[in-house]
Design a protein around this motif. Structure first.
Motif, PDB file in Angstrom:
ATOM      1  N   HIS A  19       0.795  -1.234   0.000  1.00 13.82           N
ATOM      2  CA  HIS A  19       0.000   0.000   0.000  1.00 13.82           C
ATOM      3  C   HIS A  19       0.826   1.282   0.000  1.00 13.82           C
ATOM      4  CE1 HIS A  19      -3.397  -2.628   0.755  1.00 13.82           C
ATOM      5  NE2 HIS A  19      -2.794  -3.114   1.831  1.00 13.82           N
ATOM      6  N   GLY A  20       2.154   1.182   0.123  1.00  9.46           N
ATOM      7  CA  GLY A  20       2.999   2.379   0.114  1.00  9.46           C
ATOM      8  C   GLY A  20       3.317   2.868   1.513  1.00  9.46           C
ATOM      9  N   PRO A  21       4.430   3.594   1.669  1.00  8.75           N
ATOM     10  CA  PRO A  21       4.874   4.035   2.988  1.00  8.75           C
ATOM     11  C   PRO A  21       3.950   5.046   3.660  1.00  8.75           C
ATOM     12  CG  PRO A  21       6.238   4.998   1.266  1.00  8.75           C
ATOM     13  CD  PRO A  21       5.387   3.964   0.613  1.00  8.75           C
ATOM     14  N   ALA A  22       3.209   5.828   2.870  1.00 12.03           N
ATOM     15  CA  ALA A  22       2.352   6.865   3.440  1.00 12.03           C
ATOM     16  C   ALA A  22       1.208   6.275   4.268  1.00 12.03           C
ATOM     17  CB  ALA A  22       1.792   7.758   2.336  1.00 12.03           C
ATOM     18  N   THR A  23       0.906   5.006   4.050  1.00  7.98           N
ATOM     19  CA  THR A  23      -0.213   4.383   4.768  1.00  7.98           C
ATOM     20  C   THR A  23       0.190   3.892   6.153  1.00  7.98           C
ATOM     21  OG1 THR A  23       0.229   2.185   3.826  1.00  7.98           O
ATOM     22  CG2 THR A  23      -1.246   3.648   2.598  1.00  7.98           C
ATOM     23  N   LEU A  24       1.491   3.880   6.440  1.00  4.38           N
ATOM     24  CA  LEU A  24       1.958   3.357   7.722  1.00  4.38           C
ATOM     25  C   LEU A  24       2.047   4.464   8.776  1.00  4.38           C
ATOM     26  CD1 LEU A  24       2.725   1.007   5.805  1.00  4.38           C
ATOM     27  CD2 LEU A  24       4.764   0.670   7.202  1.00  4.38           C
ATOM     28  N   SER A  25       1.882   4.077  10.021  1.00  5.13           N
ATOM     29  CA  SER A  25       2.022   5.021  11.124  1.00  5.13           C
ATOM     30  C   SER A  25       3.503   5.286  11.390  1.00  5.13           C
ATOM     31  CB  SER A  25       1.380   4.445  12.397  1.00  5.13           C
ATOM     32  OG  SER A  25       2.109   3.310  12.835  1.00  5.13           O
ATOM     33  N   ASP A  26       3.786   6.314  12.199  1.00  7.11           N
ATOM     34  CA  ASP A  26       5.171   6.609  12.581  1.00  7.11           C
ATOM     35  C   ASP A  26       5.813   5.382  13.233  1.00  7.11           C
ATOM     36  OD1 ASP A  26       4.760   9.154  11.674  1.00  7.11           O
ATOM     37  OD2 ASP A  26       4.648  10.089  13.662  1.00  7.11           O
ATOM     38  N   ALA A  27       5.068   4.729  14.107  1.00  6.55           N
ATOM     39  CA  ALA A  27       5.606   3.569  14.824  1.00  6.55           C
ATOM     40  C   ALA A  27       5.914   2.421  13.861  1.00  6.55           C
ATOM     41  CB  ALA A  27       4.615   3.105  15.895  1.00  6.55           C
ATOM     42  N   GLU A  28       5.046   2.211  12.876  1.00  2.00           N
ATOM     43  CA  GLU A  28       5.277   1.126  11.915  1.00  2.00           C
ATOM     44  C   GLU A  28       6.504   1.404  11.050  1.00  2.00           C
ATOM     45  OE1 GLU A  28       0.826  -0.680  11.088  1.00  2.00           O
ATOM     46  OE2 GLU A  28       1.329   1.290  10.257  1.00  2.00           O
ATOM     47  N   LEU A  29       6.659   2.650  10.600  1.00  2.00           N
ATOM     48  CA  LEU A  29       7.833   3.003   9.808  1.00  2.00           C
ATOM     49  C   LEU A  29       9.112   2.843  10.630  1.00  2.00           C
ATOM     50  CD1 LEU A  29       6.462   6.179   7.998  1.00  2.00           C
ATOM     51  CD2 LEU A  29       7.054   4.009   6.913  1.00  2.00           C
ATOM     52  N   LEU A  30       9.053   3.273  11.881  1.00  5.55           N
ATOM     53  CA  LEU A  30      10.214   3.148  12.757  1.00  5.55           C
ATOM     54  C   LEU A  30      10.532   1.684  13.027  1.00  5.55           C
ATOM     55  CD1 LEU A  30      12.351   4.612  14.412  1.00  5.55           C
ATOM     56  CD2 LEU A  30      10.687   4.802  16.274  1.00  5.55           C
ATOM     57  N   ALA A  31       9.506   0.858  13.151  1.00  6.16           N
ATOM     58  CA  ALA A  31       9.710  -0.574  13.373  1.00  6.16           C
ATOM     59  C   ALA A  31      10.442  -1.217  12.203  1.00  6.16           C
ATOM     60  CB  ALA A  31       8.363  -1.269  13.617  1.00  6.16           C
ATOM     61  N   ILE A  32      10.107  -0.796  10.981  1.00  3.71           N
ATOM     62  CA  ILE A  32      10.812  -1.315   9.799  1.00  3.71           C
ATOM     63  C   ILE A  32      12.277  -0.913   9.849  1.00  3.71           C
ATOM     64  CG2 ILE A  32      11.008  -1.124   7.286  1.00  3.71           C
ATOM     65  CD1 ILE A  32       7.948  -0.851   7.198  1.00  3.71           C
ATOM     66  N   PHE A  33      12.526   0.326  10.265  1.00  3.15           N
ATOM     67  CA  PHE A  33      13.906   0.796  10.386  1.00  3.15           C
ATOM     68  C   PHE A  33      14.662  -0.008  11.446  1.00  3.15           C
ATOM     69  CE2 PHE A  33      16.822   3.425  12.877  1.00  3.15           C
ATOM     70  CZ  PHE A  33      17.791   3.704  11.915  1.00  3.15           C
ATOM     71  N   LEU A  34      14.020  -0.261  12.600  1.00  3.90           N
ATOM     72  CA  LEU A  34      14.682  -0.977  13.698  1.00  3.90           C
ATOM     73  C   LEU A  34      14.926  -2.442  13.352  1.00  3.90           C
ATOM     74  CD1 LEU A  34      12.636   0.499  16.697  1.00  3.90           C
ATOM     75  CD2 LEU A  34      15.007   1.021  16.098  1.00  3.90           C
ATOM     76  N   ARG A  35      14.012  -3.036  12.563  1.00  2.00           N
ATOM     77  CA  ARG A  35      14.097  -4.417  12.077  1.00  2.00           C
ATOM     78  C   ARG A  35      13.835  -5.455  13.159  1.00  2.00           C
ATOM     79  NH1 ARG A  35      19.570  -5.397   9.190  1.00  2.00           N
ATOM     80  NH2 ARG A  35      18.591  -7.446   8.908  1.00  2.00           N
ATOM     81  N   THR A  36      14.464  -5.332  14.317  1.00  2.16           N
ATOM     82  CA  THR A  36      14.289  -6.332  15.380  1.00  2.16           C
ATOM     83  C   THR A  36      13.940  -5.648  16.689  1.00  2.16           C
ATOM     84  OG1 THR A  36      16.654  -6.282  15.920  1.00  2.16           O
ATOM     85  CG2 THR A  36      15.915  -7.928  14.317  1.00  2.16           C
ATOM     86  N   GLY A  37      13.280  -6.391  17.542  1.00  2.00           N
ATOM     87  CA  GLY A  37      12.958  -5.883  18.858  1.00  2.00           C
ATOM     88  C   GLY A  37      13.953  -6.371  19.897  1.00  2.00           C
ATOM     89  N   VAL A  38      13.511  -6.446  21.126  1.00  2.00           N
ATOM     90  CA  VAL A  38      14.330  -6.966  22.226  1.00  2.00           C
ATOM     91  C   VAL A  38      13.528  -8.046  22.927  1.00  2.00           C
ATOM     92  CG1 VAL A  38      15.619  -4.820  22.548  1.00  2.00           C
ATOM     93  CG2 VAL A  38      13.460  -5.151  23.767  1.00  2.00           C
ATOM     94  N   ALA A  39      14.146  -8.700  23.868  1.00  2.00           N
ATOM     95  CA  ALA A  39      13.463  -9.783  24.581  1.00  2.00           C
ATOM     96  C   ALA A  39      12.150  -9.283  25.181  1.00  2.00           C
ATOM     97  CB  ALA A  39      14.372 -10.320  25.681  1.00  2.00           C
ATOM     98  N   GLY A  40      11.063  -9.930  24.799  1.00  2.00           N
ATOM     99  CA  GLY A  40       9.754  -9.574  25.335  1.00  2.00           C
ATOM    100  C   GLY A  40       9.062  -8.431  24.623  1.00  2.00           C
ATOM    101  N   ALA A  41       9.695  -7.865  23.604  1.00  2.00           N
ATOM    102  CA  ALA A  41       9.079  -6.743  22.886  1.00  2.00           C
ATOM    103  C   ALA A  41       9.439  -6.822  21.409  1.00  2.00           C
ATOM    104  CB  ALA A  41       9.545  -5.411  23.471  1.00  2.00           C
TER     105      ALA A  41
END
Length: 224
Positions: A19-41
């Protein structure tokens, strides 16, 4: 639950592709940038926590290395990647302004100046030098000041305009206070610079005051 275990239609990366990057929230775009989380998150959980901690993207982008890496799971490599991404955005806008007339894309000029000056902790006075077709020749940060005052020398602005063979300029400075409203001193400075540049036949197209979240145009306010 890790993002990879989510339904495909809900994963930020897959949604961006569909759907394109404009459809994502700030948090979703940042999550793509971060790629991975941490234990439990998950990466999305971490992104939401970051945005809450820094109260939005602007403060996160402006964070120092120490501030950024204070969050578990964020190291120097991620900080470097984020700064590189921001610089790429600045350079892409710079390139666009060199190809097109600045008057055809005023919003791009604002975005460019906000990316370049909006997060500074001290006042910076910059000049965009333009050719006869109003294309960007060069951007220079000529003067720096304290949080509340910048000393700007008209003779230096004129000298640099002649050096770049500019036909016109756009003046710009930031307000670290976060309030983009022009002061009486800003209006007087603009008048002095406009008169000085007129002597060498260089037009002042605008004076923009920027913060991380806003920009005020003297031209639009009828202050030129």
């Amino acid at each position: 639950m890790p993002i990879k275990d989510w339904p495909e239609s809900e994963r930020p990366r897959e949604r961006l592709l569909s759907h394109g990057p404009a459809t994502l929230s700030d948090a979703e775009l940042l999550a793509i940038f971060l790629r991975t989380g941490v234990a439990g998150a998950s990466a999305l959980d971490l992104a939401r926590a970051l945005l809450q901690r820094f109260d939005g993207l602007n403060a996160l982008v402006a964070a120092s290395l120490t501030e950024f890496t204070a969050t578990k799971g964020l190291g120097e490599a991620k900080y470097v990647q984020l700064q590189a991404a921001i610089e790429l955005a600045r350079r892409a806008l710079d390139e666009e302004l060199r190809r097109n007339t600045v008057l055809s894309s005023p919003d791009r000029v604002r975005q460019y100046l906000q990316l370049r000056l909006g997060q500074r902790e001290h006042e910076v006075f910059a000049v965009l030098y333009l050719d006869a077709q109003n294309r960007l020749l060069k951007t220079e940060e000529l003067f720096r000041g304290t949080l509340t005052q910048t000393s700007v020398h008209p003779r230096e602005v004129v000298k640099q305009a002649l050096r770049h063979n500019a036909a016109a300029v756009i003046l710009a400075h930031n307000h670290p206070s976060g309030l983009a409203e022009p002061s009486r001193a800003d209006e007087l400075l603009t008048k002095v610079l406009k008169e000085a540049l007129a002597l060498v036949e260089v037009r002042v197209l605008d004076h923009l005051i920027v913060t991380a979240n806003s920009a005020v145009s003297f031209a639009e306010r009828g202050l030129l």
